[in-house]
Design a protein around this motif. Structure first.
Motif, PDB file in Angstrom:
ATOM      1  N   SER A 250      13.381   2.163   0.900  1.00 50.35           N
ATOM      2  CA  SER A 250      13.083   3.210   1.835  1.00 50.35           C
ATOM      3  C   SER A 250      12.695   4.539   1.088  1.00 50.35           C
ATOM      4  O   SER A 250      11.547   5.201   1.454  1.00 50.35           O
ATOM      5  CB  SER A 250      14.389   3.459   2.663  1.00 50.35           C
TER       6      SER A 250
ATOM      7  N   SER B 268       9.274   4.431  -0.050  1.00 46.69           N
ATOM      8  CA  SER B 268       8.282   4.814   0.794  1.00 46.69           C
ATOM      9  C   SER B 268       7.854   6.208   0.762  1.00 46.69           C
ATOM     10  O   SER B 268       6.910   6.771   1.639  1.00 46.69           O
ATOM     11  CB  SER B 268       8.535   4.329   2.300  1.00 46.69           C
TER      12      SER B 268
ATOM     13  N   PRO C 174       1.085   7.172  -0.468  1.00 45.03           N
ATOM     14  CA  PRO C 174       0.658   5.766  -0.313  1.00 45.03           C
ATOM     15  C   PRO C 174       0.020   5.262  -1.083  1.00 45.03           C
ATOM     16  O   PRO C 174       0.217   3.863  -1.560  1.00 45.03           O
ATOM     17  CB  PRO C 174      -0.112   6.005   1.245  1.00 45.03           C
TER      18      PRO C 174
ATOM     19  N   ARG D  83       2.031   3.694  -3.715  1.00 39.84           N
ATOM     20  CA  ARG D  83       2.863   2.463  -3.311  1.00 39.84           C
ATOM     21  C   ARG D  83       2.026   1.262  -3.279  1.00 39.84           C
ATOM     22  O   ARG D  83       2.089   0.241  -3.596  1.00 39.84           O
ATOM     23  CB  ARG D  83       3.221   2.699  -1.932  1.00 39.84           C
TER      24      ARG D  83
ATOM     25  N   LYS E 115       5.426  -4.631   2.688  1.00 37.42           N
ATOM     26  CA  LYS E 115       5.091  -3.342   2.536  1.00 37.42           C
ATOM     27  C   LYS E 115       3.702  -3.231   1.993  1.00 37.42           C
ATOM     28  O   LYS E 115       3.376  -2.002   2.170  1.00 37.42           O
ATOM     29  CB  LYS E 115       6.129  -2.913   1.545  1.00 37.42           C
TER      30      LYS E 115
ATOM     31  N   ALA F 138       1.163  -0.332   3.192  1.00 36.12           N
ATOM     32  CA  ALA F 138       0.707   0.833   2.069  1.00 36.12           C
ATOM     33  C   ALA F 138      -0.820   0.849   2.221  1.00 36.12           C
ATOM     34  O   ALA F 138      -1.674   1.612   2.069  1.00 36.12           O
ATOM     35  CB  ALA F 138       1.071   0.677   0.905  1.00 36.12           C
TER      36      ALA F 138
END
Length: 291
Positions: A131, A134, A138, A141, A161, A165
Motif C-alpha cells: 500500500s 502505491s 505510477p 511503480r 499490481k 500501474a
C-alpha cells in the motif's frame, strides 16, 4: 565515521530539486548529476567524508552486484549529460528534451532502488508495504514491477499490481499488451490469492482483510484474472490522483508511512523518506515528464 545518512544530505537534496524546478537547463542537468552522486553514496554506504567520482565509481558498484543494464543506461545518460552541462568544452546550452530525458532516467534510478528493496523483501509479503509503495508516481511503480516480474514470474502480486500501474502510467491498451505478451507465464500461475476486505460496524466502521484464492472468484489462472483486473480499471487513467512527485508527496505523508518496527518496514520507510526528500513542488505544469 558512520556510512551514508539520508538526513545528512537533506538540505542538499532540497537545494538540488529547487534547482531542477527553477533554474536553466544546464543547471538542471548539473543538479540531476549531483543527485546521482548522492544515490551512489546510498548504494555504496559512503559517508560524506569520502571522495566520489561517478566515472571511477562504476567498477565499485559493479563489484557490489549492481550490474543490471537498465540501471547503467540511466546512470550513463545522467552522467554524460551532466558532464557536458558542467564543463565548457561545448558552448551549446542543453534543450528541454535533454532535461526531460535525464529526469526520466532519474525515475529509472528511483525504480532501481525499489527493485533492490523487493529483491531483498518479497513483493506481496507485507500488505502495508504494498500500500505504501502505491504512493509513488505510477511510472516508478511500473518500471519497478516490470523488472521484478522478469526475475519473479510466478509472483502473482507483482502481476496484479503491474496491471494497475500500467493503466495509470501508460494506458489500458498498454496493460492489455503486457498481459497478452505474458499470457503463457500468467496462465501458469493458478494458485494466487488476492487481498479482500470486509467492512465491519461497531463503535466505529472498520475493515478486516483476508486472502481469497482467485479460484474461488472463478478464475483458473492469473491470465483471466489480469484481464478482468484491467477491464474493471480501464478508466483508471482518468481518475489518477497523482502523476509525479509534486502531486504525490501529500498522499505519501498521509498514507505512505508504514507502521511497524521490523527491518522490512524500517528499510521501506527509510527508502520512501529518501525518495520524497525535496519533492515539494518540483515540477511546474509546463514540465514534460514522459517515459
Amino acid at each position: 565515521m558512520t556510512g551514508f545518512s539520508s538526513e545528512e544530505y537533506e538540505v542538499q537534496i532540497n537545494a538540488i530539486f529547487q534547482r531542477i524546478r527553477e533554474e536553466h537547463n544546464d543547471s538542471k542537468l548539473a543538479a540531476i548529476r549531483k543527485y546521482l552522486e548522492i544515490v551512489v553514496r546510498r548504494l555504496m554506504d559512503y559517508s560524506s567524508s569520502r571522495a566520489l567520482n561517478l566515472g571511477t565509481e562504476k567498477d565499485h558498484l559493479k563489484s557490489k552486484g549492481y550490474t543490471e543494464k537498465w540501471f547503467w543506461n540511466a546512470y550513463d545518460k545522467i552522467q554524460k549529460n551532466g558532464n557536458v552541462a558542467v564543463h565548457t568544452q561545448s558552448a551549446i546550452t542543453a534543450d528541454s528534451n535533454v532535461v526531460s530525458d535525464c529526469l526520466n532516467a532519474l525515475y529509472t534510478i528511483y525504480s532501481y532502488l525499489f527493485y533492490l528493496y523487493f529483491r531483498k523483501y518479497q513483493f506481496g509479503s507485507n500488505k502495508d508495504v504494498m500500500s505504501g509503495f502505491s504512493r509513488l508516481p505510477p511510472i516508478i511503480r511500473l518500471i519497478t514491477l516490470e523488472k521484478l516480474f522478469v526475475d519473479y514470474p510466478q509472483n502473482g502480486y507483482i502481476a496484479e499490481k503491474l496491471v494497475l500501474a500500467s493503466i495509470k502510467a501508460k494506458s489500458y491498451d498498454y496493460a492489455l499488451q503486457w498481459i497478452e505478451k505474458n499470457r503463457a507465464q500468467l496462465s501458469s500461475i493458478p494458485n494466487h490469492c488476492v487481498w479482500a476486505r470486509e467492512e465491519k460496524e461497531g463503535q466505529h466502521i472498520y475493515y478486516i482483510y483476508y486472502y481469497v484464492p482467485i479460484s474461488l472468484l472463478g478464475f483458473k489462472s492469473m491470465y483471466p484474472f489480469c484481464l478482468h483486473k484491467a477491464e474493471c480499471n480501464k478508466n483508471l487513467t482518468e481518475q489518477i490522483m497523482y502523476h509525479n512527485f509534486d502531486e504525490a508527496v501529500n498522499y505519501y505523508r498521509k498514507f505512505g508511512i508504514v507502521k511497524g518496527d521490523t527491518a522490512e518496514v524500517q528499510e521501506f520507510n527509510d527508502l520512501m523518506k529518501f525518495t520524497f526528500m525535496g519533492k515539494d513542488k518540483i515540477y511546474s505544469e509546463s514540465t514534460v515528464i514522459s517515459v
